[in-house]
Write an enzyme that holds these catalytic residues in place. Structure first.
Site, PDB file in Angstrom:
ATOM      1  N   ASP A 396      40.178  43.382  32.040  1.00  0.00           N
ATOM      2  CA  ASP A 396      40.419  41.936  31.906  1.00  0.00           C
ATOM      3  C   ASP A 396      39.265  41.210  31.228  1.00  0.00           C
ATOM      4  O   ASP A 396      39.488  40.288  30.436  1.00  0.00           O
ATOM      5  CB  ASP A 396      40.608  41.289  33.292  1.00  0.00           C
ATOM      6  CG  ASP A 396      41.871  41.769  33.980  1.00  0.00           C
ATOM      7  OD1 ASP A 396      42.714  42.360  33.296  1.00  0.00           O
ATOM      8  OD2 ASP A 396      41.984  41.545  35.201  1.00  0.00           O
TER       9      ASP A 396
HETATM   10  P1  NAP Z   1      39.872  45.167  35.718  1.00  0.00           P
HETATM   11  O1  NAP Z   1      40.407  44.225  34.744  1.00  0.00           O
HETATM   12  O2  NAP Z   1      40.448  45.197  37.085  1.00  0.00           O
HETATM   13  O3  NAP Z   1      40.027  46.605  35.046  1.00  0.00           O
HETATM   14  C1  NAP Z   1      39.481  47.730  35.634  1.00  0.00           C
HETATM   15  C2  NAP Z   1      40.033  48.931  34.918  1.00  0.00           C
HETATM   16  O4  NAP Z   1      39.333  50.058  35.438  1.00  0.00           O
HETATM   17  C3  NAP Z   1      41.510  49.179  35.199  1.00  0.00           C
HETATM   18  O5  NAP Z   1      42.285  48.783  34.095  1.00  0.00           O
HETATM   19  C4  NAP Z   1      41.602  50.675  35.498  1.00  0.00           C
HETATM   20  O6  NAP Z   1      42.451  51.289  34.525  1.00  0.00           O
HETATM   21  C5  NAP Z   1      40.170  51.182  35.317  1.00  0.00           C
HETATM   22  N1  NAP Z   1      39.784  52.126  36.364  1.00  0.00           N
HETATM   23  C6  NAP Z   1      40.023  52.078  37.695  1.00  0.00           C
HETATM   24  N2  NAP Z   1      39.496  53.143  38.308  1.00  0.00           N
HETATM   25  C7  NAP Z   1      38.906  53.903  37.342  1.00  0.00           C
HETATM   26  C8  NAP Z   1      38.189  55.130  37.353  1.00  0.00           C
HETATM   27  N3  NAP Z   1      37.973  55.824  38.484  1.00  0.00           N
HETATM   28  N4  NAP Z   1      37.714  55.601  36.181  1.00  0.00           N
HETATM   29  C9  NAP Z   1      37.930  54.924  35.020  1.00  0.00           C
HETATM   30  N5  NAP Z   1      38.603  53.755  34.958  1.00  0.00           N
HETATM   31  C10 NAP Z   1      39.080  53.249  36.113  1.00  0.00           C
HETATM   32  O7  NAP Z   1      38.278  45.022  35.911  1.00  0.00           O
HETATM   33  P2  NAP Z   1      37.237  44.089  35.181  1.00  0.00           P
HETATM   34  O8  NAP Z   1      37.390  44.174  33.697  1.00  0.00           O
HETATM   35  O9  NAP Z   1      35.937  44.421  35.815  1.00  0.00           O
HETATM   36  O10 NAP Z   1      37.672  42.631  35.582  1.00  0.00           O
HETATM   37  C11 NAP Z   1      37.542  42.115  36.897  1.00  0.00           C
HETATM   38  C12 NAP Z   1      38.812  41.413  37.334  1.00  0.00           C
HETATM   39  O11 NAP Z   1      38.684  41.062  38.729  1.00  0.00           O
HETATM   40  C13 NAP Z   1      39.053  40.125  36.565  1.00  0.00           C
HETATM   41  O12 NAP Z   1      40.429  39.913  36.414  1.00  0.00           O
HETATM   42  C14 NAP Z   1      38.465  39.095  37.504  1.00  0.00           C
HETATM   43  O13 NAP Z   1      39.009  37.799  37.325  1.00  0.00           O
HETATM   44  C15 NAP Z   1      38.866  39.675  38.849  1.00  0.00           C
HETATM   45  N6  NAP Z   1      38.020  39.056  39.874  1.00  0.00           N
HETATM   46  C16 NAP Z   1      36.709  39.408  39.975  1.00  0.00           C
HETATM   47  C17 NAP Z   1      35.901  38.719  40.853  1.00  0.00           C
HETATM   48  C18 NAP Z   1      34.431  38.979  40.966  1.00  0.00           C
HETATM   49  O14 NAP Z   1      33.784  38.259  41.706  1.00  0.00           O
HETATM   50  N7  NAP Z   1      33.883  39.973  40.291  1.00  0.00           N
HETATM   51  C19 NAP Z   1      36.414  37.712  41.639  1.00  0.00           C
HETATM   52  C20 NAP Z   1      37.758  37.410  41.511  1.00  0.00           C
HETATM   53  C21 NAP Z   1      38.536  38.097  40.625  1.00  0.00           C
HETATM   54  P3  NAP Z   1      43.154  52.704  34.851  1.00  0.00           P
HETATM   55  O15 NAP Z   1      43.916  52.528  36.100  1.00  0.00           O
HETATM   56  O16 NAP Z   1      43.973  52.983  33.645  1.00  0.00           O
HETATM   57  O17 NAP Z   1      42.040  53.696  35.032  1.00  0.00           O
END
Ligand code: NAP
Length: 468
Positions: A396
């Site tokens: 994301d």
């Molecule tokens: P993300 O959008 O959730 O993407 C993570 C990706 O990691 C997934 O598409 C998944 O794809 C891959 N993945 C999962 N396990 C894996 C593994 N063992 N090895 C390799 N790949 C793996 O994460 P992000 O880009 O870090 O974004 C964070 C999201 O969380 C945002 O939407 C944000 O708004 C939300 N959020 C974060 C917080 C905060 O405080 N950090 C708070 C609220 C919301 P596969 O399944 O294809 O592997």
């Protein structure tokens, strides 16, 4: 055993130490010192409370120290067991206990006011009645709200937004009933009203959090953190304990500021988070639709070749790196690249992972030098000069739909401009969507190469290739 003025001074000292602790926690390099200062402050507050509250009363000492040992022991055991990625639900579970404690203390004050020096049964001071009723309302709300947040984050309940009919109307009516009950209790001190306040706040806490989707849950946890702080400050007034008032106010305001920062980083308004209805299923974060469109796939050797021949590589870590615990292998990879003359930098999105600072903590654990780690606004313009953007388990936070697609749920969220780099490498296990449940167009672009597999395993393979 100690006089009241000296106790007040010690409480003030612990308050100052808590403020310094928060200051220290604001940067990875000073966070250990911050933690230590917080622990010293808490030790001073506990010892002072023991000396003030139970001078010479050994039964109370045994009860307090027994409770401390039991609670501290269970807390330490859980903290050692819990995985870093499960931290948000642990925090939610702990907040529920703070809420419950606020309810119990308020109930104790109602039934034994003389012990709290706030009057006698049936004639409690008006100010104490106000503190008590507000404290119990916030505590009960925090309790059920945190239990629901825990269940959603832990996968015991669907993380999908659950839209109940007429929910806004029900919430407003319950909130008005709650305010009316608080007013009636403060003028009549009727125990039955106290318990009605508790029940309505318990129901409202649950109903308010149920509609909120998984993607917004970390904001909710931070908001409940803030409420638990205010509940603790409320108990502090009831108990006449300055340290608790200071600590509660610090937790309350820092939780509120954190919620605000997260909302800003996700381009969500606080009100829209509270009103609910956004986000995918937190328990199956990769549950988005898989796609059949062709993508360019590569192997670890291809990635190693590309990066060894690059001038500049920017690493973008995300939730998948945390799940796979790939940070150590990642640092090894960066070390090898640096020794081959490649400039390596890390780009951290403010909401990468599942809690604020998630990536910073993991990189610090792997001893990544702080001066190689950059925040989004400081590094975003540098992708255009980078030969490779190495995206490891992030999705994301790189999605350009946030910039272009007004219908996307993440529209408006600032994202890392990885597509500006010469080549974008994505390590992920498949084509699944990220937390917000939306597809990422970048996977299908010409300058993108997908490296399918577990983040740690693939990175270790790259390390092996680089070593040859
Ligand atoms: P993300 O959008 O959730 O993407 C993570 C990706 O990691 C997934 O598409 C998944 O794809 C891959 N993945 C999962 N396990 C894996 C593994 N063992 N090895 C390799 N790949 C793996 O994460 P992000 O880009 O870090 O974004 C964070 C999201 O969380 C945002 O939407 C944000 O708004 C939300 N959020 C974060 C917080 C905060 O405080 N950090 C708070 C609220 C919301 P596969 O399944 O294809 O592997």
């Amino acid at each position: 055993m100690i006089d009241a003025n000296f106790a007040a001074l010690l409480y003030l000292l612990s308050g100052v130490l808590f403020i310094l602790a928060l200051r220290g926690l604001s940067s990875p390099s000073s966070s250990r010192r911050g933690n230590l200062l917080g622990m010293v402050g808490m030790a001073i507050a506990i010892v002072t409370t023991l000396l003030v509250a139970a001078p010479g009363d050994w039964i109370s000492w045994i009860l307090i120290l027994g409770g401390l040992g039991l609670g501290g022991g269970i807390g330490a055991f859980i903290a050692r067991q819990v995985k870093m990625t499960d931290m948000p639900q642990l925090v939610a579970a702990f907040h529920s206990l703070v809420g419950l404690a606020a309810v119990f203390v308020a109930a104790a004050a109602l039934y034994a006011p003389e012990a709290f020096e706030i009057g006698v049964p049936g004639a409690i001071h008006a100010q104490a009645l106000i503190e008590m009723s507000i404290g119990v309302a916030i505590g009960a709300f925090t309790f059920t709200g945190s239990v629901i947040a825990f269940a959603k984050l832990n996968g015991n309940m669907s993380g999908k937004p659950i839209i109940l009919p007429a929910r806004h109307l029900i919430h407003i009516v319950l909130a008005i009933v709650l305010l009316a009950l608080i007013w009636a209790f403060t003028v009549s001190a009727e125990p039955v009203l106290f318990w009605l306040i508790t029940i309505v706040a318990l129901v409202l806490g649950g109903l308010m959090i149920i509609p909120i989707g998984g993607a917004d849950m970390p904001v909710v946890v931070s908001m409940l953190n803030s409420y638990s702080g205010w509940a603790a400050a409320g108990i502090g007034f009831t108990l006449g304990n300055t340290a608790l008032i200071i600590t509660g106010a610090l937790v309350g305001s820092s939780g509120a500021i954190l919620s605000y920062i997260m909302c800003k980083a996700m381009n969500r308004s606080f009100i829209s988070v509270i009103l609910g209805g956004f986000g995918g299923d937190a328990s199956v974060s990769s549950g988005g639709a898989e796609e059949d469109r062709p993508v360019k796939q590569g192997a670890a050797e291809d990635a190693a070749f590309l990066m060894r021949n690059a001038g500049k590589v920017i690493i973008v870590p995300g939730y998948g790196m945390a799940v796979a615990q790939a940070q150590h292998a990642l640092r090894e990879m960066a070390d090898l690249l640096k020794s081959a003359g490649v400039e390596v930098r890390y780009a951290i999105h403010p909401v990468a992972g599942r809690m604020p600072g998630h990536m910073n903590v993991l990189l610090a654990e792997a001893n990544v030098p702080y001066d190689e780690v950059f925040e989004l606004e400081d590094i975003n313009s540098e992708f255009a000069q980078a030969d490779v953007a190495f995206v490891i388990g992030a999705n994301d936070v790189t999605n350009p739909a946030a910039k272009t697609d007004k219908t996307s749920p993440i529209y408006g969220m600032p994202v890392l401009n990885v597509e500006d780099a010469g080549t974008v490498l994505f390590i992920k296990r498949g084509m699944a969507a990220g937390y917000a449940g939306v597809q990422n167009e970048l996977f299908f672009r010409d300058n993108t190469m997908m490296l399918f597999g577990d983040a740690k395993k693939v990175t270790e393979e790259i390390v092996k290739s680089l070593g040859h």
